[in-house]
Structure formats: structure tokens, C-alpha cells
Design a protein around this motif. Structure first.
Motif, PDB file in Angstrom:
ATOM      1  N   ILE A  91       0.850  -1.187   0.000  1.00  0.00           N
ATOM      2  CA  ILE A  91       0.000   0.000   0.000  1.00  0.00           C
ATOM      3  C   ILE A  91       0.886   1.238   0.000  1.00  0.00           C
ATOM      4  CG2 ILE A  91      -1.741   1.322   1.259  1.00  0.00           C
ATOM      5  CD1 ILE A  91      -2.609  -1.306   2.583  1.00  0.00           C
ATOM      6  N   ASP A  92       0.644   2.152  -0.914  1.00  0.00           N
ATOM      7  CA  ASP A  92       1.261   3.476  -0.899  1.00  0.00           C
ATOM      8  C   ASP A  92       0.166   4.447  -0.461  1.00  0.00           C
ATOM      9  OD1 ASP A  92       2.259   6.022  -1.429  1.00  0.00           O
ATOM     10  OD2 ASP A  92       3.488   5.337  -3.103  1.00  0.00           O
ATOM     11  N   GLY A  93       0.167   4.786   0.812  1.00  0.00           N
ATOM     12  CA  GLY A  93      -0.894   5.603   1.360  1.00  0.00           C
ATOM     13  C   GLY A  93      -0.929   7.008   0.803  1.00  0.00           C
ATOM     14  N   ASP A  94       0.241   7.570   0.470  1.00  0.00           N
ATOM     15  CA  ASP A  94       0.283   8.939  -0.043  1.00  0.00           C
ATOM     16  C   ASP A  94      -0.266   9.027  -1.464  1.00  0.00           C
ATOM     17  OD1 ASP A  94       1.365  10.029   2.273  1.00  0.00           O
ATOM     18  OD2 ASP A  94       3.402   9.491   1.686  1.00  0.00           O
ATOM     19  N   ARG A  95      -0.014   8.006  -2.262  1.00  0.00           N
ATOM     20  CA  ARG A  95      -0.502   8.000  -3.641  1.00  0.00           C
ATOM     21  C   ARG A  95      -1.894   7.402  -3.768  1.00  0.00           C
ATOM     22  NH1 ARG A  95       3.381   4.594  -7.007  1.00  0.00           N
ATOM     23  NH2 ARG A  95       1.754   4.959  -8.553  1.00  0.00           N
ATOM     24  N   GLY A  96      -2.356   6.701  -2.730  1.00  0.00           N
ATOM     25  CA  GLY A  96      -3.624   5.994  -2.844  1.00  0.00           C
ATOM     26  C   GLY A  96      -3.500   4.821  -3.784  1.00  0.00           C
ATOM     27  N   PHE A  97      -2.499   3.958  -3.530  1.00  0.00           N
ATOM     28  CA  PHE A  97      -2.192   2.847  -4.439  1.00  0.00           C
ATOM     29  C   PHE A  97      -2.170   1.544  -3.649  1.00  0.00           C
ATOM     30  CE2 PHE A  97       1.019   0.026  -6.370  1.00  0.00           C
ATOM     31  CZ  PHE A  97       0.465  -0.138  -7.633  1.00  0.00           C
ATOM     32  N   LEU A  98      -2.730   0.484  -4.248  1.00  0.00           N
ATOM     33  CA  LEU A  98      -2.797  -0.830  -3.616  1.00  0.00           C
ATOM     34  C   LEU A  98      -2.505  -1.901  -4.649  1.00  0.00           C
ATOM     35  CD1 LEU A  98      -3.729  -2.894  -1.384  1.00  0.00           C
ATOM     36  CD2 LEU A  98      -6.072  -2.511  -2.198  1.00  0.00           C
ATOM     37  N   MET A  99      -1.644  -2.862  -4.283  1.00  0.00           N
ATOM     38  CA  MET A  99      -1.394  -3.982  -5.197  1.00  0.00           C
ATOM     39  C   MET A  99      -1.207  -5.262  -4.394  1.00  0.00           C
ATOM     40  SD  MET A  99       2.525  -3.399  -6.543  1.00  0.00           S
ATOM     41  CE  MET A  99       3.949  -3.613  -5.453  1.00  0.00           C
ATOM     42  N   HIS A 100      -1.598  -6.388  -5.008  1.00  0.00           N
ATOM     43  CA  HIS A 100      -1.411  -7.717  -4.435  1.00  0.00           C
ATOM     44  C   HIS A 100      -0.399  -8.468  -5.285  1.00  0.00           C
ATOM     45  CE1 HIS A 100      -4.656  -6.890  -1.817  1.00  0.00           C
ATOM     46  NE2 HIS A 100      -5.638  -7.143  -2.638  1.00  0.00           N
ATOM     47  N   ARG A 101       0.687  -8.907  -4.640  1.00  0.00           N
ATOM     48  CA  ARG A 101       1.726  -9.676  -5.334  1.00  0.00           C
ATOM     49  C   ARG A 101       2.210  -8.963  -6.591  1.00  0.00           C
ATOM     50  NH1 ARG A 101       3.536 -13.821  -1.874  1.00  0.00           N
ATOM     51  NH2 ARG A 101       1.770 -14.947  -1.013  1.00  0.00           N
ATOM     52  N   GLY A 102       2.178  -7.636  -6.578  1.00  0.00           N
ATOM     53  CA  GLY A 102       2.651  -6.846  -7.709  1.00  0.00           C
ATOM     54  C   GLY A 102       1.577  -6.406  -8.684  1.00  0.00           C
ATOM     55  N   TYR A 103       0.370  -6.945  -8.567  1.00  0.00           N
ATOM     56  CA  TYR A 103      -0.708  -6.607  -9.497  1.00  0.00           C
ATOM     57  C   TYR A 103      -1.573  -5.485  -8.919  1.00  0.00           C
ATOM     58  CZ  TYR A 103       0.504 -11.048 -11.724  1.00  0.00           C
ATOM     59  OH  TYR A 103       1.180 -12.072 -12.344  1.00  0.00           O
ATOM     60  N   PRO A 104      -1.757  -4.371  -9.616  1.00  0.00           N
ATOM     61  CA  PRO A 104      -2.606  -3.286  -9.113  1.00  0.00           C
ATOM     62  C   PRO A 104      -4.026  -3.770  -8.871  1.00  0.00           C
ATOM     63  CG  PRO A 104      -1.320  -2.562 -11.011  1.00  0.00           C
ATOM     64  CD  PRO A 104      -1.148  -4.043 -10.924  1.00  0.00           C
ATOM     65  N   ILE A 105      -4.648  -3.252  -7.823  1.00  0.00           N
ATOM     66  CA  ILE A 105      -5.990  -3.687  -7.467  1.00  0.00           C
ATOM     67  C   ILE A 105      -6.978  -3.386  -8.589  1.00  0.00           C
ATOM     68  CG2 ILE A 105      -6.588  -1.530  -6.286  1.00  0.00           C
ATOM     69  CD1 ILE A 105      -7.606  -5.123  -5.264  1.00  0.00           C
ATOM     70  N   HIS A 267     -11.923  -6.631  -0.810  1.00  0.00           N
ATOM     71  CA  HIS A 267     -11.828  -6.870   0.627  1.00  0.00           C
ATOM     72  C   HIS A 267     -10.898  -8.036   0.972  1.00  0.00           C
ATOM     73  CE1 HIS A 267     -15.760  -4.592   1.031  1.00  0.00           C
ATOM     74  NE2 HIS A 267     -14.990  -4.031   1.925  1.00  0.00           N
ATOM     75  N   ALA A 268     -10.321  -8.683  -0.027  1.00  0.00           N
ATOM     76  CA  ALA A 268      -9.596  -9.933   0.215  1.00  0.00           C
ATOM     77  C   ALA A 268      -8.375  -9.756   1.109  1.00  0.00           C
ATOM     78  CB  ALA A 268      -9.190 -10.570  -1.117  1.00  0.00           C
ATOM     79  N   ASP A 269      -7.657  -8.660   0.959  1.00  0.00           N
ATOM     80  CA  ASP A 269      -6.488  -8.441   1.822  1.00  0.00           C
ATOM     81  C   ASP A 269      -6.164  -6.959   1.850  1.00  0.00           C
ATOM     82  OD1 ASP A 269      -4.347  -9.563   3.494  1.00  0.00           O
ATOM     83  OD2 ASP A 269      -3.024  -8.707   1.974  1.00  0.00           O
ATOM     84  N   HIS A 270      -5.605  -6.526   2.962  1.00  0.00           N
ATOM     85  CA  HIS A 270      -5.218  -5.120   3.071  1.00  0.00           C
ATOM     86  C   HIS A 270      -4.045  -4.974   4.019  1.00  0.00           C
ATOM     87  CE1 HIS A 270      -6.262  -0.660   3.138  1.00  0.00           C
ATOM     88  NE2 HIS A 270      -6.156  -1.002   1.870  1.00  0.00           N
ATOM     89  N   GLU A 271      -3.040  -5.802   3.785  1.00  0.00           N
ATOM     90  CA  GLU A 271      -1.786  -5.736   4.525  1.00  0.00           C
ATOM     91  C   GLU A 271      -2.001  -6.063   6.001  1.00  0.00           C
ATOM     92  OE1 GLU A 271       0.113  -2.803   6.414  1.00  0.00           O
ATOM     93  OE2 GLU A 271       1.528  -2.262   4.824  1.00  0.00           O
ATOM     94  N   GLY A 343     -11.254   8.962   5.637  1.00  0.00           N
ATOM     95  CA  GLY A 343      -9.947   8.804   6.243  1.00  0.00           C
ATOM     96  C   GLY A 343      -9.558   7.346   6.394  1.00  0.00           C
ATOM     97  N   HIS A 344      -8.285   7.119   6.632  1.00  0.00           N
ATOM     98  CA  HIS A 344      -7.780   5.751   6.761  1.00  0.00           C
ATOM     99  C   HIS A 344      -6.458   5.795   7.501  1.00  0.00           C
ATOM    100  CE1 HIS A 344      -6.360   1.716   5.615  1.00  0.00           C
ATOM    101  NE2 HIS A 344      -7.623   1.429   5.452  1.00  0.00           N
ATOM    102  N   ARG A 345      -6.194   4.737   8.246  1.00  0.00           N
ATOM    103  CA  ARG A 345      -4.949   4.651   9.011  1.00  0.00           C
ATOM    104  C   ARG A 345      -3.718   4.726   8.103  1.00  0.00           C
ATOM    105  NH1 ARG A 345      -4.032   2.301  14.042  1.00  0.00           N
ATOM    106  NH2 ARG A 345      -1.835   2.222  14.508  1.00  0.00           N
ATOM    107  N   VAL A 346      -3.837   4.185   6.884  1.00  0.00           N
ATOM    108  CA  VAL A 346      -2.692   4.140   5.969  1.00  0.00           C
ATOM    109  C   VAL A 346      -2.820   5.172   4.858  1.00  0.00           C
ATOM    110  CG1 VAL A 346      -1.396   2.710   4.348  1.00  0.00           C
ATOM    111  CG2 VAL A 346      -2.293   1.696   6.456  1.00  0.00           C
ATOM    112  N   TYR A 347      -4.000   5.225   4.227  1.00  0.00           N
ATOM    113  CA  TYR A 347      -4.164   6.117   3.079  1.00  0.00           C
ATOM    114  C   TYR A 347      -4.196   7.575   3.508  1.00  0.00           C
ATOM    115  CZ  TYR A 347      -5.390   1.955   0.427  1.00  0.00           C
ATOM    116  OH  TYR A 347      -5.363   0.721  -0.167  1.00  0.00           O
ATOM    117  N   ARG A 348      -3.396   8.397   2.825  1.00  0.00           N
ATOM    118  CA  ARG A 348      -3.430   9.847   3.006  1.00  0.00           C
ATOM    119  C   ARG A 348      -3.957  10.513   1.750  1.00  0.00           C
ATOM    120  NH1 ARG A 348      -3.350   8.058   7.104  1.00  0.00           N
ATOM    121  NH2 ARG A 348      -1.927   8.317   8.847  1.00  0.00           N
ATOM    122  N   ASN A 349      -4.495   9.679   0.890  1.00  0.00           N
ATOM    123  CA  ASN A 349      -5.115  10.121  -0.347  1.00  0.00           C
ATOM    124  C   ASN A 349      -6.383   9.289  -0.502  1.00  0.00           C
ATOM    125  OD1 ASN A 349      -5.623  11.040  -3.017  1.00  0.00           O
ATOM    126  ND2 ASN A 349      -3.420  11.312  -3.355  1.00  0.00           N
TER     127      ASN A 349
END
Length: 493
Positions: A91-105, A267-271, A343-349
Motif C-alpha cells: 500500500i502506498d498511502g500517499d498515492r492511494g495505491f494498492l497492489m497484491h503480489r505486484g498486481y494493481p488492485i 476486501h480480500a487483503d489489506h496488509e 480517512g484511513h490509518r494508511v491512506y493519506r489520499n
């Protein structure tokens, strides 16, 4: 002319520059300096154990700060502590980015489905055609639950919260799988036997949907519906919840199946969130995975985690109309109301999942009708994103803001929302549990604490204790109803 090189004295110390990828820490109490290597932008917390001092102890004093064993890193609520290294989710909280095993959500939500994403999370790669066929067959043919487990679920009250049923059912499942219990089969069962691990991963994933549907049927006071192995994962879940009778030739709307499947991917995973941390923490004791799943589900149950989307609906219902949005936000600023779904604990975007969910909502509204609360929710979102108070605090809509509206449009009761979070998150829990056992260091998780309580003192007998003038320890306890009849109370007079 020869040049004579002057050698340093034998007792001298050669001073060298510390490595670039390191931090230098000086303990000002003692003057001791240590150089700690930086790996993956992290430093090992155990390095601070080198910074020790001599404790001031005596026969009547104990060093409650434990200074002899070095400095501890104090991090309440794990705001900046990495407990594991992982290859699963980034998770890149500043960019608002999430990927699983390298694949973007975004790519997984568009091109994959839940079972394929679950395989990716657990085994680290997308399956080939043969693996995919075997995986789907095995999961969908491990969806049945035993009659004894059905009795456990059926014994729950009709007004039980579905998550209470879910947690209890998974705890019970472990009792009906003694061959999967390291306490019975040996502590290294899952460390040494990957076949047993894979079998129980499949069993847990397959039965999660059946347990979820059963918890719904208990609430509806209707008999359980047997799963359909010829349906897809989410299609089968909707079938088990909505079929009127056993064997009915009912097939859920494909638009709703696709929408639920996409939500399950999101919803499958979020670190390393609260419930996943619980799964790995409990799992580090080498307990059976059913018990660890029950513990993780209990963590998800809380309103600050899996219950957040339920709280969003209650908030929007309380606002009631678009005209009340701005007054509500003003109350939030004055701390008179709570704002859920932002808001979110990790995401700042912006939460990347919220964008995808907003698109899913349209297909659900097309099938089930437009959810009336969507107008209020949209107005709330727009107003908050234009208000400097919320923007400056980076309070953007998260996944819970829209998912609750979709679940409500689908006709699910509010207290069933966390179940629809728990079922797909089982895949993430299993992925992190497997990773921990495959690559862990074999140690049980055991956080430290900073003791700030009383120092050493002697026990005082009851007759020597002074009366406490004001005691709040048990305030209100005597006022709690004991549910005894007037007849019984009268007999005690």
C-alpha cells in the motif's frame, strides 16, 4: 629517497565512516554510540537492546524500567512498527495505491475474480489453467459443513449478531477437525506437512461462505440450504442465502454476482490490519488455523474495523436528507458528531478501492433500484471534499463509505455487513498465516510493554487498610438488574 610509513600505535582505533545505509544512534546517558543498518527502509528494533545502563536497584527497589536489558521501542497501537516482512500486499498511502503480489488492485478488480485472487494471495502467483481448474473444483467441493456444525450454528438465537455466529462456527470447526490440530498431531504439523496445510486452506475457504449463509438463515429463521458446487463462489453464497427451499432451481442475477465478486476482491487483503495482525499473532503460537480464523474474525467484528461500513449507513440515515449535510459536517468539526467512512490509518489520499466500488454501485442500482441514501452520501462526499477542514486532514472517502450503500441496496441487513467483509478477508488471513509459517523465524509473537505502575510494596491485611472515601471501581454495578422475580426477592426478606 625511501619514504618511511609511520604505523599507528597498537592500541589505537581506526575511525571509519559508517555505511550510508545506516543510522548512528548515541545514548546521551552513557555516551555509547551504535551504528544500525537500514534494510528496506527499516531498522531492527532489537538493536536498541545494546543501549544499556546500570539500574539503580536495592533490596527495596526493583528496576521496573528494565534498563539492564536495553532500550525498548515504545509504539502504542503500532503506529510505526513493522512486525513482519511480507511479499503479499503493498500500500502506498500517499498515492492511494494498492497492489497484491505486484498486481494493481484496479487490474484484479477488472480482469480477475475472487477465487483467482485468493489463489494469487495465498500462493504468490496467478494459476495456470490446470491449477485454476483444480483450485476451483477443490474449493467448491469443500463447501459442505457437517451436521454437528450445523447444530452449533442452529443453536444460536435468531437475533444473534451474524458475526457472533461466524466466530463461534469457526471455533467449532476446529473441534471437528482433530487431524488439523497441532495440539493433537504435533506442533510441527503445518511446518512440515504442506499437504495438510493446503487441504485446510481449501476447507476453510470453501466453508467460509457456507457459514456466512447459515448465519443469515438463522437470522431469517429458515432452514439451511446446501451449497451448489456447480456455481461460482459468490453465486453459491447468494444461492444459499436466498433460495426458498432445498434443491430449488434458483440462480442469482449475474449482475449481483459480479458486483459481490468485485467487492470480495477489494476486501480480500489489506496488509497488516487489525484482524490480519491478530491472525498472525495467534497463529504464531502454532494453534490450528480454525482457532486463528475465529480470533481474526473477532477482531474484524469491532466497529473500528469490519463494522465501519455498518456505521456509515447509520450515519447517513441519521443525516436523513441532503439539506442536513452541511449542518452535520459543522457538528463534526465541533466534535459533536462522528464522521464514518472518511480517512484511513494508511491512506493519506483517496482509497483506490472506493473508486472501484463507486463504479460497482451503478450495476447494483440497475438491478435492485437506486438506493435512496445515495443522494445524501454523494452530497456528504462532495461537501467534505470541498471543505478545507477535511481536506487539510486528508479525510477522503474510504472503501467503507460506498460498500455499505451497495450492501444495503442488495437488501442485506446492517449487521450482516461485517460478514461480507469477513468471508473474502479469510483469503488474506490464510495468505499471511501461510507466509508466516513458511518464512517465519519460529518464534511466538510476544510484544514488550513499558511498565508505569506501582513500585515494590508490601501486602496490607484487610483490617489494616484505610477506608476509601470515594470509590468509582464498582460504581453502577449494584444498580444493574439481576432479573430476579418479586417472588424470590420477597422470600429473602
Amino acid at each position: 629517497m625511501a619514504v618511511t610509513q609511520k604505523l599507528p600505535p597498537k592500541d589505537s582505533v581506526t575511525i571509519t565512516e559508517p555505511p550510508k545505509d545506516s543510522v548512528t544512534i548515541t545514548d546521551n546517558r552513557t555516551g555509547k554510540t551504535i551504528v544500525v543498518p537500514i534494510t528496506n527502509n527499516s531498522i531492527p528494533a532489537v538493536a536498541f537492546k545494546q543501549l544499556k545502563t546500570t539500574p539503580a536497584v536495592s533490596s527495596d527497589r526493583i528496576d521496573t524500567d528494565d534498563t539492564a536489558n536495553g532500550i525498548r521501542v515504545f509504539d502504542p497501537a503500532f503506529l510505526n512498527t513493522a512486525a513482519i516482512s511480507s511479499k503479499i500486499t503493498f500500500i502506498d498511502g500517499d498515492r492511494g495505491f494498492l497492489m497484491h503480489r505486484g498486481y494493481p488492485i484496479e487490474q484484479l478488480a477488472e480482469k480477475s475474480d475472487f477465487l483467482e485472487t485468493a489463489y494469487l494471495l495465498i500462493y504468490g502467483r496467478l494459476p495456470d489453467k490446470k491449477q485454476d481448474t483444480t483450485w476451483r473444483y477443490e474449493v467448491m467441493h469443500h463447501t459442505e459443513i457437517s451436521e454437528d456444525v450445523k447444530k452449533v450454528i442452529g443453536s444460536m438465537r435468531y437475533d444473534s449478531h451474524p458475526m457472533s455466529v461466524f466466530v463461534s462456527a469457526f471455533a467449532a470447526l476446529g473441534a471437528f477437525a482433530p487431524e488439523a490440530n497441532p495440539a493433537l498431531q504435533g506442533r510441527n504439523l503445518y511446518l512440515e506437512n504442506k499437504d495438510v496445510m493446503n487441504k485446510n486452506i481449501i476447507r476453510i475457504l470453501g466453508k467460509a461462505g457456507t457459514i456466512a449463509a447459515a448465519s443469515m438463515r438463522v437470522r431469517m429463521n429458515r432452514p439451511f440450504i446446501a451449497p451448489r458446487s456447480d456455481y461460482s463462489y459468490c453465486e453459491n453464497l447468494l444461492y444459499m442465502m436466498d433460495a426458498q427451499s432445498e434443491g430449488e432451481n434458483y440462480r442469482p442475477d449475474s449482475r449481483l454476482v459480479k458486483a459481490l465478486d468485485t467487492l470480495f476482491i477489494l476486501h480480500a487483503d489489506h496488509e497488516m490490519n487489525c484482524s490480519t495482525a491478530t491472525m498472525t499473532h495467534v497463529g504464531s503460537s502454532l494453534v490450528d488455523p480454525y482457532s486463528a480464523i475465529a480470533a481474526a474474525a473477532a477482531a474484524l467484528y469491532g466497529p473500528l474495523h469490519g463494522g465501519a461500513n455498518e456505521a456509515v449507513i447509520r450515519m447517513v440515515e441519521k443525516i436523513g436528507s441532503v439539506d442536513n449535510v452541511l449542518p452535520f459536517l459543522e457538528k463534526v468539526k465541533r466534535k459533536e458528531e462522528l464522521l464514518f467512512g472518511f480517512g484511513h490509518r494508511v491512506y493519506r489520499n483517496t482509497d483506490p478501492r472506493s473508486k472501484i466500488i463507486r463504479e460497482v454501485a451503478d450495476s447494483v442500482f440497475e438491478a435492485c433500484g437506486r438506493e435512496p441514501l445515495i443522494e445524501v452520501a454523494t452530497a456528504l462526499r462532495d461537501a467534505a471534499l470541498k471543505d478545507e477542514f477535511f481536506v487539510s486532514r486528508r479525510l477522503y472517502p474510504n472503501v467503507d463509505f460506498w460498500s455499505g450503500l451497495i450492501y444495503k441496496a442488495l437488501g442485506f441487513p446492517l449487521d450482516f455487513f461485517p460478514i461480507l467483509f469477513a468471508v473474502p478477508r479469510v483469503a488474506g488471513w490464510l495468505a499471511h498465516w501461510k507466509q508466516m509459517l513458511d518464512h517465519g523465524n519460529g518464534k511466538i509473537w510476544r510484544p514488550r510493554q513499558v511498565y508505569v505502575g506501582e513500585g515494590l510494596r508490601d501486602y496490607v491485611p484487610m483490617e489494616q487498610r484505610a477506608d476509601i472515601e470515594v470509590s468509582t471501581d464498582l460504581d453502577g454495578v449494584l444498580d444493574l438488574p439481576h432479573y430476579q422475580s418479586k417472588r424470590r426477592l420477597q422470600s429473602r426478606l
